[in-house]
Enzyme design. Sequence first.
Site, PDB file in Angstrom:
ATOM      1  N   ASP A   1     -14.797   3.473   7.028  1.00 16.08           N
ATOM      2  CA  ASP A   1     -13.501   4.196   6.245  1.00 16.08           C
ATOM      3  C   ASP A   1     -14.770   5.637   5.683  1.00 16.08           C
ATOM      4  OD1 ASP A   1     -11.302   5.746   6.331  1.00 16.08           O
ATOM      5  OD2 ASP A   1     -10.934   4.031   4.224  1.00 16.08           O
TER       6      ASP A   1
ATOM      7  N   HIS B   1       0.798  -0.981   0.392  1.00 18.08           N
ATOM      8  CA  HIS B   1      -0.050  -0.052  -0.016  1.00 18.08           C
ATOM      9  C   HIS B   1       0.779   1.248  -0.132  1.00 18.08           C
ATOM     10  CE1 HIS B   1      -3.630   2.172   0.757  1.00 18.08           C
ATOM     11  NE2 HIS B   1      -3.096   2.832   1.110  1.00 18.08           N
TER      12      HIS B   1
ATOM     13  N   LYS C   1      -8.476  -0.976   6.443  1.00 16.95           N
ATOM     14  CA  LYS C   1      -8.975  -1.332   5.254  1.00 16.95           C
ATOM     15  C   LYS C   1      -7.760  -2.552   4.765  1.00 16.95           C
ATOM     16  CE  LYS C   1      -8.684   2.953   3.073  1.00 16.95           C
ATOM     17  NZ  LYS C   1      -8.229   3.764   2.785  1.00 16.95           N
TER      18      LYS C   1
ATOM     19  N   ARG D   1     -14.000  13.787   6.936  1.00 18.10           N
ATOM     20  CA  ARG D   1     -13.071  14.493   6.611  1.00 18.10           C
ATOM     21  C   ARG D   1     -12.701  15.384   5.469  1.00 18.10           C
ATOM     22  NH1 ARG D   1      -9.020   9.373   7.361  1.00 18.10           N
ATOM     23  NH2 ARG D   1      -7.457  10.526   7.575  1.00 18.10           N
TER      24      ARG D   1
ATOM     25  N   SER E   1      -7.638   4.749   8.875  1.00 21.63           N
ATOM     26  CA  SER E   1      -8.291   4.656   7.717  1.00 21.63           C
ATOM     27  C   SER E   1      -7.582   3.510   7.032  1.00 21.63           C
ATOM     28  CB  SER E   1      -7.734   5.995   6.725  1.00 21.63           C
ATOM     29  OG  SER E   1      -8.604   6.029   5.739  1.00 21.63           O
TER      30      SER E   1
HETATM   31  N1  URA Z   1      -5.200   6.553   2.361  1.00 26.04           N
HETATM   32  C1  URA Z   1      -6.109   6.442   3.389  1.00 26.04           C
HETATM   33  O1  URA Z   1      -6.563   5.515   2.395  1.00 26.04           O
HETATM   34  N2  URA Z   1      -6.868   6.942   3.741  1.00 26.04           N
HETATM   35  C2  URA Z   1      -6.322   8.253   4.490  1.00 26.04           C
HETATM   36  O2  URA Z   1      -6.705   8.889   5.589  1.00 26.04           O
HETATM   37  C3  URA Z   1      -4.577   8.552   4.295  1.00 26.04           C
HETATM   38  C4  URA Z   1      -4.653   7.670   2.940  1.00 26.04           C
END
Ligand code: URA
Length: 422
Positions: free
Chosen positions: A161, A82, A187, A168, A183
């Site tokens: 999220d 990621h 995931k 946000r 966040s």
């Molecule tokens: N990527 C994400 O998935 N969440 C965030 O808060 C920032 C970057």
Amino acid sequence: MNIKDIINKKENKLELTKEEIEYVVSNYVNGSISDEDMTLLLSAITKNDMTTEETYNLTIAMLNSGDKIDLSSIEGVKIDKHSTGGIGDKTTFVVLPLAASLGVKIAKMSGRGLGYTGGTIDKLESIPGFKTTITNEEFIKEVNDINMAIVSQTENLVPADKKIYALRDVTGNVESIPLIASSIMSKKLASGSDKIVLDVKVGKGAFMKNLEDAKRLSRIMVDIGNKHGKETIAILTNMDYPLGNTVGNSLEVIDAIKTLEGKGDKNFTNLCIILASYMVSLSKSISVEDAIDMVKTNLYNGEGLKKFKEFIKYQGGDLEGLKTSNSIEIYSNKSGYLTDIDTMKLALLVRDLGAGRVNKNDNIDHTVGVELFKHINDKVEANDLLLKVYTNKEINTLEYLNLFTISDKNIDDIKIVFDIIK
Ligand code: URA
């Protein structure tokens, strides 16, 4: 329990309990807590921070808000990668095929663009016919057949999220370390892989502008992953300048192919080699040095490119059909060394060409973007080609020319990797 007391506690810099955090997440997702109250709490978190324990509890509460992907029918160690997000970040298209060509199993779920430019799924959708939504069974079969698959996150993957991020985004609470960490990690944990490589971007074009913040974010994410039983490594990498030669959706796919042909930008190629090597090292429990040799071999013998083409074809894509808009060329008006590129301004310009979104539901234009012909510290002569802007719109060429700083003396070599956090 009540939300007003919880907001009060955070506004007074007190630590929230696991139960309070679970209460907030489940009641915000089911609509019992209003956006107004949630905004107050998110703002208090942005201002007063969270402890690692609170951030872990927030991650798990978010993880438990939706589906968890079961990858147990894929044999072997599943590795996820990621990136916290960069400008021109097409590393996934180079790194995953390289690792998969060496037997690493990668079942990756990606998102659309949130910030200035398209996300991995947007970039894949620039390939005619490419399916980003397939059934769970097809997803698993693909990884078993060819070692890799990239699909769009399912609707019910961490719904908390989706709702919290949207809030946000419109309330100025994106750039908070515990909120970013929870966040991302909720995931990643929901996506079912066994081990995780995080590419934490640092610099002018990243969420984390300085190394200290990036280290803190990395430490928290790595601790969350490890605590949840998933070995996690964070690689802190340079995001001061655009990655590779292009920014824009189809242009980035084309650039990734060039990189897999061994003809990519030097720094970008090295970044991809490092990221792929950590995936191989984690997957096979071998040293990173040994993994680097293997990755380089498969980059230069074409095995990585072969795997990329196999993956695109498997998901229905036709690389021959990739399209770009007409281009406008921007030439230097002086000679010297390229010592700076205004990366954020470039990202905004590319977004406004149509490559990214201003609002979540905006359509994007896959054919637009920019191609860089000079990189940091390159020698530039007057009238050298600096940039091609791919667009069918009228543009102010001076705005693009002004992105580049050309000086008499070059700067120190730039670092690609700043740190590794395990
Ligand atoms: N990527 C994400 O998935 N969440 C965030 O808060 C920032 C970057």
